[in-house]
Scaffold this motif. Structure first.
Motif: not given
Ligand code: ZN
Lengths: 303, 267
Positions: A262, A240, A244-245, A251-254, A238, A257-258, A248-249
């Motif tokens: 993916f 970022a 950090v992500i 919310q939980q990431l799947p 990935g 992810f990365q 920023t957003i």
């Protein structure tokens, strides 16, 4: 086998090594302590196996196929034809361009601990008798972050390959740019990308093998510029950082992810290749690019 | 030249009224026409691109868009580009190469955007591609850091023949806040990080990262945007004339060596 049984077996096997540290035992009286060095716990799926078995399986988790981090020595041993690797620029080491406190000391300690001078090892070797320039990043050395030495060695590797009409195979792994070297580390992204451009203009082949973890400024420079990009199963790739992500957003990431998978799905790697098939895959790629085999075949990789 | 510390400059470039590319583009370029889209996914408002004239000659302009207020910043995502922004920049740079006009990049970003969609669309690949393609682009490239030059997100528009910085601009591998947060686990040590990191125009001149410092009016660019634009204009006319003297091969050799020689190590 339940983890408790496994633990018992290991304990019986080497009683001397498994004296639990008294403090820790007090704190975690109910938890089973994993003796360091004898067992491997997969960071992806949590499965615990004997380290011997795990290493015999090329350091791949038998349960989930996560291709774990390995040292540059193991990588070269399992990739290059036996005794064909010649290192380049072995003595190059970092200085301290922004006078970051403690940087020299940290580098000195890592050189001692890892038995390598910097986070990448470059050189020339043969793979299935195809001569190639090879570079291997080793995450044991300051998470293989890219400072001046990493940038310079990779640039020289491409310049050498351009001059000698050789392909380049890079095994990438990195936490990103080495912040302790300030702006100088950022400039290595441009420098390496320039050398890759020239190697490409000379009609030579560059294959990236993304290993765990390929992130930050390395993803945003040479790792993403291969003519062919291979990734190992289940590794992190990935730009970022996950945290950090998330910050920023909000919310939980799947979970995936990365991951390599993916990146394949989103079109940023050509293929996912298991460690055991990597040599033959590279060999096919060299063959298809009209590189010719050289020298006497002296047998497969040591491992 | 400025006597300000990096921390002091950090507050100058954060001044509310600091001019942005929306102020500078009309002051610097004639006949400016904005061109939209990366032709693959969409149009990123964090990067403005277009064609215009400078001193009567055609140029391509690629610029990162800080907002002058919250509304503008929301529209331009606080100047944090997505991959399609970098791909738009590359498209316009290739177009400039075709028509042999110089590319002028105005850099002003905290960094490339960090988010799920940006990762899905290949933020890393987009930046990497620009670094490689700009290195061999067969037309002069001049980049100017106006305020904040943040990390790879800035570098993706800063592979160039010459890099200039406004006097108070900063250019760094990561924001001072990020630096403090990662290396010392303490984001509140931002000023200490800024002063340690060697990120001012003078520092970068010494490192060979930057070639020229463009003076700002006393107190900073916001005190006189028109004068600042004149200073930029003065530099641009000088540098474009100088770069026009090289044939393409010399230009690319010089560009390669500009970056090739940056590195501090022993062997
Ligand atoms: Zn596993």
């Amino acid at each position: 086998m339940a983890i408790e049984d496994l633990f018992k077996v290991v304990k019986d096997r080497s009683k001397a090594d498994t004296k639990p540290r008294p403090e820790k035992q007090k704190k975690q009286a109910q938890r089973v302590e994993i003796p360091q060095g004898l067992l491997f716990k997969c960071p992806r799926c949590g499965t615990v196996t004997y380290r011997d078995d795990f290493e015999r399986n090329k350091s791949v988790c038998a349960a989930c196929n996560y291709h774990s981090r390995i040292s540059y020595r193991e990588r070269i041993e399992m990739t290059a034809d036996k005794d064909t690797f010649t290192e380049m620029d072995a003595g190059m080491t970092s200085l301290n361009p922004i006078d970051f406190p403690g940087y020299e000391k940290k580098i000195a300690e890592l050189r001692e601990k890892c038995g390598m001078n910097e986070a990448v090892v470059t050189g020339v070797c043969r793979i299935h008798r195809y001569e190639t320039v090879i570079g291997v990043m080793d995450s044991n050395f300051m998470m293989a972050s890219m400072g001046s030495v990493v940038g310079e060695k990779i640039t020289r590797a491409f310049e050498y390959a351009t001059a000698h009409k050789l392909p380049v195979v890079l095994f990438t792994a990195s936490g990103g740019a080495r912040m302790q070297e300030g702006i100088i580390s950022l400039m290595q992204m441009a420098k390496t990308s320039g050398a890759i451009a020239r190697h490409g203009e000379a009609g030579q082949l560059y294959v990236t093998v993304m290993t765990d973890p390929t992130t930050g400024g390395v993803t945003a420079s040479f790792a993403s510029l291969g003519d062919i990009i291979i990734a190992e199963p289940k590794v992190l790739i990935g730009f970022a950082g996950r945290r950090v992500i998330q910050d920023t957003i909000k919310q939980q990431l799947p979970d995936d992810f990365q991951s390599a998978e993916f990146m394949l799905e989103n079109g940023f790697v050509d293929m996912i290749v298991e460690r055991k098939s990597l040599r033959s895959t590279l060999s096919k790629i060299f063959r298809t690019h009209n590189y010719t085999r050289d020298g006497d075949y002296i047998g497969g990789a040591a491992k | 030249m400025s006597e300000l510390t990096a921390t002091q400059r950090l507050s100058v470039i954060r001044e509310k009224g600091r001019p942005t590319v929306r102020d500078y583009i009309p002051l610097l370029f004639g006949n400016f026409l904005e061109l939209h889209g990366d032709r693959h996914f969409g149009d990123d408002a964090a990067i403005i691109g277009g064609i215009g004239t400078f001193a009567g000659r055609p140029v391509t302009v690629i610029a990162q868009v800080k907002g002058r207020n919250l509304e503008e910043n929301k529209l331009s995502n606080f100047s944090m580009p997505h991959p399609e922004g970098y791909r738009k920049a590359l498209r316009l740079a290739k177009q400039a190469e075709k028509f042999r006009r110089p590319v002028i990049c105005l850099v002003d970003t905290p960094g490339a955007f960090c988010g799920i969609e940006a990762e899905k669309r290949g933020q890393g690949e987009a930046i990497a591609r620009n670094l490689m393609e700009f290195m061999t682009l067969k037309t002069p490239i001049v980049s100017i850091v106006l305020g904040e030059g943040g990390s790879g997100g800035a570098l993706a528009l800063a592979v160039c023949d010459e890099l200039a910085m406004l006097e108070n601009a900063l250019y760094s591998v990561i924001s001072p806040r990020g630096f403090a947060s990662i290396l010392w686990k303490d984001a509140s040590r931002e000023s200490e990080a800024a002063d340690l990191m060697k990120i001012t125009a003078e520092d970068l001149l010494k490192f060979g990262v930057c070639e020229h410092i463009i003076p700002e009016p006393d107190g900073g660019a916001h005190h006189d945007p028109t004068l600042t634009a004149e200073n930029i204009s003065h530099y641009l006319s000088e540098v474009l004339q100088r770069l026009a003297a090289y044939d393409t091969e010399e230009l690319l050799e010089k560009r390669y060596n500009k970056f090739r020689k940056i590195g501090v190590f022993s062997e």
